[in-house]
Motif scaffolding. Structure first.
Motif, PDB file in Angstrom:
ATOM      1  N   ASP A 123      22.990  16.851   8.084  1.00  0.00           N
ATOM      2  CA  ASP A 123      23.426  16.695   6.698  1.00  0.00           C
ATOM      3  C   ASP A 123      23.381  17.990   5.898  1.00  0.00           C
ATOM      4  OD1 ASP A 123      20.710  16.963   6.509  1.00  0.00           O
ATOM      5  OD2 ASP A 123      20.427  15.324   5.097  1.00  0.00           O
ATOM      6  N   THR A 158      14.222   1.682  -4.288  1.00  0.00           N
ATOM      7  CA  THR A 158      13.580   1.082  -3.119  1.00  0.00           C
ATOM      8  C   THR A 158      13.204  -0.365  -3.406  1.00  0.00           C
ATOM      9  OG1 THR A 158      12.701   3.249  -2.551  1.00  0.00           O
ATOM     10  CG2 THR A 158      11.668   1.357  -1.495  1.00  0.00           C
ATOM     11  N   GLY A 190      23.700   8.877  -5.501  1.00  0.00           N
ATOM     12  CA  GLY A 190      23.082   8.881  -4.163  1.00  0.00           C
ATOM     13  C   GLY A 190      22.251   7.659  -3.828  1.00  0.00           C
ATOM     14  N   ALA A 236      22.455   5.853  -0.367  1.00  0.00           N
ATOM     15  CA  ALA A 236      21.929   6.495   0.836  1.00  0.00           C
ATOM     16  C   ALA A 236      20.559   5.953   1.221  1.00  0.00           C
ATOM     17  CB  ALA A 236      21.862   8.001   0.627  1.00  0.00           C
ATOM     18  N   THR A 237      19.774   5.566   0.225  1.00  0.00           N
ATOM     19  CA  THR A 237      18.433   5.088   0.553  1.00  0.00           C
ATOM     20  C   THR A 237      18.366   3.565   0.596  1.00  0.00           C
ATOM     21  OG1 THR A 237      17.769   5.125  -1.766  1.00  0.00           O
ATOM     22  CG2 THR A 237      17.348   7.092  -0.498  1.00  0.00           C
ATOM     23  N   TYR A 244      27.331   9.468  -2.428  1.00  0.00           N
ATOM     24  CA  TYR A 244      26.868   9.943  -1.129  1.00  0.00           C
ATOM     25  C   TYR A 244      26.185   8.802  -0.381  1.00  0.00           C
ATOM     26  CZ  TYR A 244      24.356  12.629   2.402  1.00  0.00           C
ATOM     27  OH  TYR A 244      23.860  13.106   3.586  1.00  0.00           O
ATOM     28  N   ILE A 277      19.055   0.808   2.426  1.00  0.00           N
ATOM     29  CA  ILE A 277      19.482   0.424   3.770  1.00  0.00           C
ATOM     30  C   ILE A 277      19.833  -1.055   3.868  1.00  0.00           C
ATOM     31  CG2 ILE A 277      18.388   2.265   5.094  1.00  0.00           C
ATOM     32  CD1 ILE A 277      15.900   0.611   5.316  1.00  0.00           C
ATOM     33  N   ASN A 278      19.163  -1.887   3.089  1.00  0.00           N
ATOM     34  CA  ASN A 278      19.417  -3.324   3.201  1.00  0.00           C
ATOM     35  C   ASN A 278      20.636  -3.758   2.414  1.00  0.00           C
ATOM     36  OD1 ASN A 278      16.988  -3.754   4.723  1.00  0.00           O
ATOM     37  ND2 ASN A 278      15.894  -3.398   2.811  1.00  0.00           N
ATOM     38  N   PHE A 306      23.427  10.002   5.976  1.00  0.00           N
ATOM     39  CA  PHE A 306      23.724  10.300   7.378  1.00  0.00           C
ATOM     40  C   PHE A 306      23.536   9.041   8.230  1.00  0.00           C
ATOM     41  CE2 PHE A 306      19.478  11.582   6.064  1.00  0.00           C
ATOM     42  CZ  PHE A 306      18.690  10.824   6.890  1.00  0.00           C
ATOM     43  N   HIS A 307      23.993   9.108   9.475  1.00  0.00           N
ATOM     44  CA  HIS A 307      23.806   8.029  10.443  1.00  0.00           C
ATOM     45  C   HIS A 307      24.391   6.720   9.887  1.00  0.00           C
ATOM     46  CE1 HIS A 307      22.083   5.694  13.614  1.00  0.00           C
ATOM     47  NE2 HIS A 307      21.014   5.276  12.984  1.00  0.00           N
ATOM     48  N   ARG A 308      25.682   6.749   9.578  1.00  0.00           N
ATOM     49  CA  ARG A 308      26.330   5.602   8.937  1.00  0.00           C
ATOM     50  C   ARG A 308      27.439   5.009   9.792  1.00  0.00           C
ATOM     51  NH1 ARG A 308      22.636   3.759   6.181  1.00  0.00           N
ATOM     52  NH2 ARG A 308      21.922   5.051   4.482  1.00  0.00           N
ATOM     53  N   ASP A 314      16.238  -2.575  -3.303  1.00  0.00           N
ATOM     54  CA  ASP A 314      16.694  -2.762  -1.932  1.00  0.00           C
ATOM     55  C   ASP A 314      15.794  -3.740  -1.178  1.00  0.00           C
ATOM     56  OD1 ASP A 314      18.634  -2.006   0.060  1.00  0.00           O
ATOM     57  OD2 ASP A 314      17.004  -1.005   1.114  1.00  0.00           O
TER      58      ASP A 314
END
Lengths: 397, 628
Positions: A18, A190, A225, A228-229, A37, A231-232, A40-42, A193
């Motif tokens: 990244d 967080t 951004g 990006a964090t 944004y 995930i769920n 990564f790893h998407r 999410d």
């Protein structure tokens, strides 16, 4: 004033490189571009879903780990299949993408690949020149059309016009709207999410929308951004939209209220709205904008006196003290509890460690939000209807 | 204060201690005399070696000083090679050609007495230290045989499927005495995802080898004797490292029986902190990842005394764009954080300490003249003075790789020169092992042509040239090197202070301090390239005017091979379906308790795929939440 160009950037699945995209993001922002944004790893599916929901003009992919021909082509293919062929795909991969590869990729619908040695300036110029055109309306009821309507509202506010969108019918189903606010770094993103994860398990067919905010200055770009964090929240049952504040102080965008109204009447069970990190005096949610307000704090607010100055402590229905794994947590919980007791309102206080998997505090917060909201009748009698203890109760583990 | 604050104090205290010794040597006559005598004895015992031209040279060089204060400054501040604080080298002799032993040790102006270490006077690290152990343990044992040293060259490889990488390993090591293999994995493997998972087709075997099961692991090192003292394997993987370690052990057991386990030599990268700070290949939440790591370190330290279960890596921090000082500071502070963590679990620093290894980047910035030298010194001081470690646990055992980021696509053959200069710097820092990059790496996984040249560059430097093979300390101690050492040491300590202010390594990580520092440095680096303040030949100066990319041979994994990997993975899963479920249930239960889960991982690795194990672990401990 014209709206900034919005693009989505991401790094493909199984690729953590990244460094290039971080630098490019910064440069895009400097050139007035709003960058959502995705990180990564998407997966392709995550990129396409985000591009549609965020209604970006283009998707930029930075690939260094090989497999780019398949990956880029798949993004184009899935965008088309979902009816979003007006979203362009561009990208780069230093020397790993050869000229022969580019020919093949363009044949499969990729708009542009930047080679090693292209200056950051050239890339930003290309994006502004090619992806800045106003796009056609979209019809229908799906996420695609909803996303475009949100764009229209945002653009109308930016250009100083009143938005054209019709006010939704009064009797249509309105989602529960929960507002999340608090200082930067308290862990709002967080926490949301983690609540989403519980929602996905708890309500197997429900849908939830998130409206998240990041700061920006009038006429300049922004880095959006939060995705990006989260995930769920990369799930077809979650509709997420990232907004830049475009110069408005107080933690929200000029278009927030209208966008929120639209989202609240678009068939979701819940709408979560997250402000930018706020200061002590902030009171971001106007009356009736949200059904419940959650103030998220961390234990490091400084001396006890500081608590007296935090306006939201008087207003929020639920106060979350996150990061209670920190040393100061115990004292902080006691101080905040005492502060809330002064208010003599039925405010709830919950201790969480949102970063911890299966955190019991987050479970409790989820219960509070979903069970309280379910019986809401009207704004006026809201607090009275709650079956909660009269004094704020610290629920720590 | 975290232990990092204590390290800062220890480094400062050591600096003061050295100055005190200098003063004492000058004022306390007896002490001064003692030092002068020791110095004379030392010089007289240095063996003499002969270059092919006939020129005679001392086997290690000492500064030309005779004043007691200066002798004290050298002995205490820098240390002889292999002596605290190890600024010059971790071992007394490295890279040197073996001395002629048949009574043919030449004498010369440095004296005529044999070095007490003559028998063991061979290059490299392993054999020498082992011989010393032997000597100390068995008094009546016959003099140990002098075994040829291991070459420091360690070449990295990984492409397509296990059998393809295996072929490459045999190609690369065909002419080497010792087989030192370093393995690169493909994206899905690095992220703990199976080749048959949705969305990863196209990534299988790209940028590294695809490993899904113990059967792949058997294929990967086929034809190599995993239990041999001349073989070592390194695996550059961190997120799912404990799972891959378990698969490696399972594969070794299948081929050589249970008794091979204590004999296994090698390294698994397993560095979670640098993943979170720079490389982004983490799959579990940080705390869970650290627990799995510590479980593995404790198990291997007990059961595989010759294995390095973690390679604390600055390489990826450097490649992500950090400055050299940031690279060293984050690597060292990460290392100290691991030590603190393991000791808090009750592990013995003198058991696990010697099994920690390090990995740094070597680029062309001036700091690289001494970056590893200074790192070695700070590590030794911290380990000795803060953590109470004995000499073996004080050694900063280092693998170096030349900088991938410094390689440029435009007129890429220049990369040979860049890599050669970096190699020189790496060996000036006395690295214990080294990988040299292939010139074609801006485009592709190296093809045979370029990786062969990369390997030869090390042989040219170490075998053809006389720079490193005759004399230790050949290039140490120039005024410039010393100036860089001082500046770098101060800057690293300053970084430690900042991390300490943020609550130590964990606190700084949660504040994404290291990430944002690295990103800022990377951005500045790019801007310097574009504005020309950072010259890059053929990119921002001396361009040949053509933007055409060269025709290079590309190493890519054909679709048929990717499909083959999927097919055999599915077969493996079908065959082990019942057993896998049992093993996973057992593993999940143990992870939920606080027991060491590595033994359960070993059992699971026999019958489960990598993806099956990581998915089940994620159900128990959650997934990693990226920081951006």
């Amino acid at each position: 004033m014209r709206s900034p160009v919005r693009v989505l950037t991401a790094v493909p699945i199984c690729d953590g490189h990244d460094s290039a995209i971080n630098t490019i993001n910064l440069e895009f922002i400097r050139h007035g571009i709003e960058v959502v944004y995705l990180g990564f790893h998407r997966y392709v599916s995550d990129i396409v879903r985000a591009a549609i929901q965020e209604d970006v003009a283009a998707v930029g992919i930075s690939s260094y780990n090989g497999g780019h021909i398949e990956f880029f082509a798949e993004v184009v293919r899935v965008l088309r299949r979902k009816g979003a062929s007006d979203i362009a795909v561009f990208g780069g991969g230093g020397g790993t993408i050869t000229q022969a590869d580019v020919k093949l990729m363009k044949r499969r619908g990729v708009d542009q690949i930047f080679f090693a040695g292209t200056s950051l300036e050239q890339m930003a110029d290309y994006v502004r020149d090619h992806y800045g055109k106003r796009r056609a309306k979209r019809s229908g009821n799906g996420d695609l059309a909803l996303a475009r309507k949100l764009t229209e509202i945002e653009e109308a506010f930016t250009s100083g016009k009143k938005p054209q969108t019709r006010t939704p019918a009064r009797n249509s189903h309105r989602a529960q709207v929960i507002g999340f606010t608090g200082p930067g770094g308290a862990g709002k993103t967080t926490l949301i999410d983690e609540l989403v994860l519980r929602f996905l398990h708890d309500q197997p067919s429900g849908r939830l929308a998130i409206l998240s905010h990041d700061p920006s200055v009038v006429g300049e770009g922004a880095l959006l951004g939060d995705r990006a964090t989260m995930i769920n929240s990369q799930d077809d049952r979650i509709f997420m939209r990232s907004m830049a504040t475009r110069g408005q102080a107080g933690g929200l965008s000029p278009a927030t209220e209208s966008c929120l109204e639209l989202l609240a009447h678009s068939g979701f069970d819940y709408v979560f709205i997250e402000t930018v990190g706020t200061g002590q005096e902030a009171m971001p949610f106007r009356s009736k904008l949200v059904d419940q307000t959650v103030l998220v704090m961390n234990p490091d607010y400084g001396a006890r006196l500081q608590l007296q100055k935090i306006v939201m402590l008087d207003v929020a229905e639920i106060v979350v003290v996150n990061k209670t794994d920190l040393d100061r947590a115990k004292a902080a919980l006691l101080e905040i509890e005492q502060r809330l007791t002064q208010n003599k309102r039925k405010q709830q206080i919950v201790a969480t460690v949102a970063k911890r998997h299966r955190d019991r505090g987050v479970d409790e917060l989820y219960e509070l939000i979903t069970k309280n909201g379910g019986t809401r009748a009207s704004g006026a009698s809201r607090t009275a209807q709650r079956a909660v203890p009269t004094a704020a109760k610290v629920k720590s583990r | 204060m975290s232990k990092l604050g204590a390290v800062v104090e220890a480094v400062e205290k050591h600096g003061k201690f050295v100055l005190d010794q200098v003063k004492r040597a000058r004022t306390d006559e007896a002490f001064g005399r003692e030092l002068t005598e020791r110095w004379a004895k030392l010089k007289s015992e240095i063996p003499i070696t002969k270059a092919p031209t006939g020129l005679q040279l001392p086997r290690f060089a000492l500064p030309e000083i005779d004043e007691p204060g200066e002798i004290a400054r050298y002995l205490f501040g820098e240390g002889l090679p292999g002596e605290f604080p190890y600024l010059a080298a971790a071992y007394r002799e490295m890279y040197l050609e073996p001395l002629q032993t048949n009574g043919a040790i030449e004498t010369g102006s440095y004296g005529n007495r044999k070095s007490p270490d003559t028998v063991a006077a061979v290059a490299g690290r392993g054999p020498r230290s082992r011989q010393q152990q032997n000597g100390a343990n068995g008094k009546s044992a016959p003099a140990p045989k002098v075994r040829p040293p291991e070459e420091p060259t360690r070449l990295f490889s990984g492409l397509m499927l296990a059998e393809d990488t295996n072929k490459r390993f045999h190609f690369l090591s065909a002419h080497q005495r010792s087989k030192r293999l370093s393995t690169a994995f493909d994206g899905p493997t690095l992220y703990g995802i199976d080749s048959d998972a949705d969305g990863v087709f196209g990534k299988i075997g790209e940028g590294g080898v695809a490993i899904d099961t113990v059967e792949d692991m058997v294929r990967l090192y086929d034809g190599f004797d995993l239990g041999s003292p001349d073989f070592s394997a390194s695996m550059t993987i961190s997120g799912p490292a404990p799972i891959m370690m378990a698969m490696y052990i399972a594969a070794a057991k299948r081929r050589f029986g249970d008794n091979v386990v204590p004999k296994l030599r090698g390294t698994v990268q397993a560095d979670i902190f640098k993943e979170v700070q720079a490389q982004n290949e983490t799959i579990f939440p940080v705390e869970a990842s650290l627990r799995f790591l510590c479980d593995m370190i404790e198990w291997t330290s007990e059961n595989m005394p010759r294995w390095y279960p973690v390679s604390i890596s600055g390489y990826h921090i450097g490649e992500a764009g950090s400055t050299p000082v940031q690279q060293a500071a984050y690597t060292l502070s990460n290392g100290f954080a691991y030590v603190e963590m393991l000791m808090a679990r009750g592990a013995d620093v003198n058991v696990f300490g010697p099994r920690l290894s390090f990995f740094l980047d070597c680029g062309l910035d001036v700091e690289y003249i001494a970056l590893s030298r200074v790192s070695r010194k700070i590590w030794a001081i911290g380990m000795r003075d803060v953590f109470g470690a004995g000499p073996k646990a004080q050694l900063f055992k280092l693998h170096t790789q030349t900088s991938g980021r410094s390689l440029i696509a435009a007129e890429f053959k220049n990369n040979l020169t860049r890599t050669a200069a970096e190699l020189m710097l790496a060996y000036m820092n006395a690295t214990n092992s080294c990988h040299s990059n292939s010139a074609d790496e801006p485009f592709t996984t190296p093809s045979e042509e370029w990786i062969r040249l990369a390997s030869h560059s090390q042989a040219i430097l170490l075998e053809e040239s006389g720079i490193f093979k005759h004399t230790m300390n050949m290039l140490s101690g120039s005024p410039g090197m010393k100036a860089v050492e001082r500046a770098v040491e101060n800057a690293i300590v300053e970084e430690f202070r900042e991390i300490e202010r943020l609550g130590g390594v964990m606190g700084a990580v949660e504040n994404r301090y290291q990430r944002s520092q690295i990103q800022t440095a990377a951005h500045r680096y790019e801007q310097q390239i574009y504005d020309g303040t950072r010259p890059i030949v053929a990119l921002n100066r001396y361009r040949n005017g053509s933007d055409d990319m060269p025709e290079v041979e590309l190493v890519r994994t054909p679709r048929s091979k990717q499909q083959q990997q999927i097919d055999r993975l599915k077969k493996f899963k079908a065959k082990n379906a019942g057993k896998a479920e049992q093993a996973l249930d057992k593993l999940a239960a143990i992870v939920d308790s606080d027991e060491n889960c590595f033994p359960a991982l070993l059992e699971a690795a026999e019958v489960c795929s990598l993806g099956q194990i990581s998915e089940r672990l994620q159900e128990v401990v959650g997934r990693f939440r990226p920081m951006v």
